[in-house]
Design a protein around this motif. Structure first.
Motif, PDB file in Angstrom:
ATOM      1  N   THR A  41       0.854  -1.193   0.000  1.00  0.00           N
ATOM      2  CA  THR A  41       0.000   0.000   0.000  1.00  0.00           C
ATOM      3  C   THR A  41       0.885   1.236   0.000  1.00  0.00           C
ATOM      4  OG1 THR A  41      -0.177  -0.063   2.415  1.00  0.00           O
ATOM      5  CG2 THR A  41      -1.927  -1.132   1.168  1.00  0.00           C
ATOM      6  N   LYS A  42       0.339   2.314  -0.581  1.00  0.00           N
ATOM      7  CA  LYS A  42       1.109   3.550  -0.668  1.00  0.00           C
ATOM      8  C   LYS A  42       0.217   4.745  -0.399  1.00  0.00           C
ATOM      9  CE  LYS A  42       0.581   3.888  -5.693  1.00  0.00           C
ATOM     10  NZ  LYS A  42      -0.275   5.039  -5.829  1.00  0.00           N
ATOM     11  N   GLN A  43       0.842   5.831  -0.051  1.00  0.00           N
ATOM     12  CA  GLN A  43       0.155   7.106   0.143  1.00  0.00           C
ATOM     13  C   GLN A  43       0.609   8.036  -0.968  1.00  0.00           C
ATOM     14  OE1 GLN A  43      -2.155   8.209   2.479  1.00  0.00           O
ATOM     15  NE2 GLN A  43      -2.231  10.022   1.178  1.00  0.00           N
ATOM     16  N   GLY A  61       3.241   0.214   3.638  1.00  0.00           N
ATOM     17  CA  GLY A  61       3.459  -1.104   4.206  1.00  0.00           C
ATOM     18  C   GLY A  61       3.155  -2.195   3.204  1.00  0.00           C
ATOM     19  N   SER A  62       3.471  -3.411   3.598  1.00  0.00           N
ATOM     20  CA  SER A  62       3.224  -4.573   2.748  1.00  0.00           C
ATOM     21  C   SER A  62       2.567  -5.675   3.563  1.00  0.00           C
ATOM     22  CB  SER A  62       4.537  -5.097   2.162  1.00  0.00           C
ATOM     23  OG  SER A  62       5.130  -4.135   1.332  1.00  0.00           O
ATOM     24  N   PRO A 161       5.874  -9.507   9.926  1.00  0.00           N
ATOM     25  CA  PRO A 161       7.286  -9.147   9.769  1.00  0.00           C
ATOM     26  C   PRO A 161       8.131  -9.759  10.883  1.00  0.00           C
ATOM     27  CG  PRO A 161       5.970  -7.220  10.396  1.00  0.00           C
ATOM     28  CD  PRO A 161       5.023  -8.356  10.193  1.00  0.00           C
ATOM     29  N   ASP A 162       9.235 -10.378  10.477  1.00  0.00           N
ATOM     30  CA  ASP A 162      10.167 -10.968  11.429  1.00  0.00           C
ATOM     31  C   ASP A 162      11.147  -9.877  11.848  1.00  0.00           C
ATOM     32  OD1 ASP A 162      12.064 -12.347  12.870  1.00  0.00           O
ATOM     33  OD2 ASP A 162      12.258 -13.983  11.427  1.00  0.00           O
ATOM     34  N   LEU A 163      10.937  -9.326  13.022  1.00  0.00           N
ATOM     35  CA  LEU A 163      11.748  -8.202  13.481  1.00  0.00           C
ATOM     36  C   LEU A 163      13.190  -8.607  13.769  1.00  0.00           C
ATOM     37  CD1 LEU A 163       9.136  -6.370  15.712  1.00  0.00           C
ATOM     38  CD2 LEU A 163       9.667  -6.042  13.284  1.00  0.00           C
ATOM     39  N   SER A 164      13.434  -9.912  13.981  1.00  0.00           N
ATOM     40  CA  SER A 164      14.812 -10.362  14.180  1.00  0.00           C
ATOM     41  C   SER A 164      15.581 -10.354  12.860  1.00  0.00           C
ATOM     42  CB  SER A 164      14.842 -11.761  14.798  1.00  0.00           C
ATOM     43  OG  SER A 164      14.434 -12.744  13.855  1.00  0.00           O
ATOM     44  N   LEU A 168      11.661  -8.715   7.869  1.00  0.00           N
ATOM     45  CA  LEU A 168      11.489  -9.592   6.708  1.00  0.00           C
ATOM     46  C   LEU A 168      10.085 -10.178   6.689  1.00  0.00           C
ATOM     47  CD1 LEU A 168      12.805 -11.047   4.266  1.00  0.00           C
ATOM     48  CD2 LEU A 168      13.433 -12.870   5.863  1.00  0.00           C
ATOM     49  N   LEU A 169       9.378 -10.022   5.565  1.00  0.00           N
ATOM     50  CA  LEU A 169       8.009 -10.500   5.427  1.00  0.00           C
ATOM     51  C   LEU A 169       7.954 -11.847   4.704  1.00  0.00           C
ATOM     52  CD1 LEU A 169       5.161  -9.541   6.215  1.00  0.00           C
ATOM     53  CD2 LEU A 169       4.995  -8.498   3.936  1.00  0.00           C
TER      54      LEU A 169
END
Length: 182
Positions: A41-43, A61-62, A161-164, A168-169
């Motif tokens: 998505t975009k603004q 975001g994705s 999302p993997d914050l570690s 990464l999605l």
């Protein structure tokens, strides 16, 4: 003599591996095709001086998910993807039942696991895989009891999302490849 060459466009079914080690569940019988989708998505930004013309866009975001139309009535595998469920098995008779409770407040991220989609094409390689490092599962049975339809449970795996891994999605290709340079 000139050799003709075609374009090898891959098609065909896949399997899904959910989880790791002893807890891994494999969804290998499907009806209707496994679908992976990702959306960004975009603004859009506009300014008065240019009217409705977009002068800049910013990614907001994705999201990603995989939907697996699982065609077997395998209670053990279904228990792994039905939030708030409890599998009960009589080990002496082999009889099973799956109790599904209302799941309000269930934290899907807390129980998210890795998911890998692997095409079953004999020419497929790990470069053809799609991996979601953190996938939360929801299963929606849709059973029609007649002679014309299969009983399918649509399992949706939502990517978080993997914050570690810097948010990464998902990974398209061999997740085990590491960079060896630029």
């Amino acid at each position: 003599m000139k050799m003709t060459q075609g374009i090898n466009v891959p098609i065909g079914p896949a399997i899904v591996e959910y989880g790791e080690g002893a807890d891994q569940v494999i969804f290998d019988i499907t009806k209707g095709g496994i679908v992976f989708s990702a959306t960004t998505t975009k603004q859009d930004t506009t300014v008065d001086q240019h009217g409705d013309t977009v002068v800049k866009s910013i990614v907001k975001g994705s999201t990603a998910q995989a939907t697996v139309p699982f065609a077997l009535h395998d209670l053990k595998r279904l228990a792994a993807v039905m939030p708030g469920s409890k599998l009960i098995e009589d080990i002496t008779t082999g009889k099973k039942k799956l109790k599904v409770y209302s799941g309000a407040g269930y934290d899907m991220l807390k129980n998210a696991k890795p998911l890998v989609i692997k095409p079953t094409d004999p020419d497929a390689t790990p470069d053809d895989w799609i991996t979601i490092p953190l996938a939360g599962a929801i299963a929606d049975p849709n059973y029609t009891y007649n002679s014309d339809n299969e009983r399918v449970t649509n399992v949706t795996f939502v990517a978080y999302p993997d914050l570690s891994q810097e948010g990464l999605l998902y990974v398209m290709g061999d997740d085990f490849v590491e960079s060896t340079g630029s």
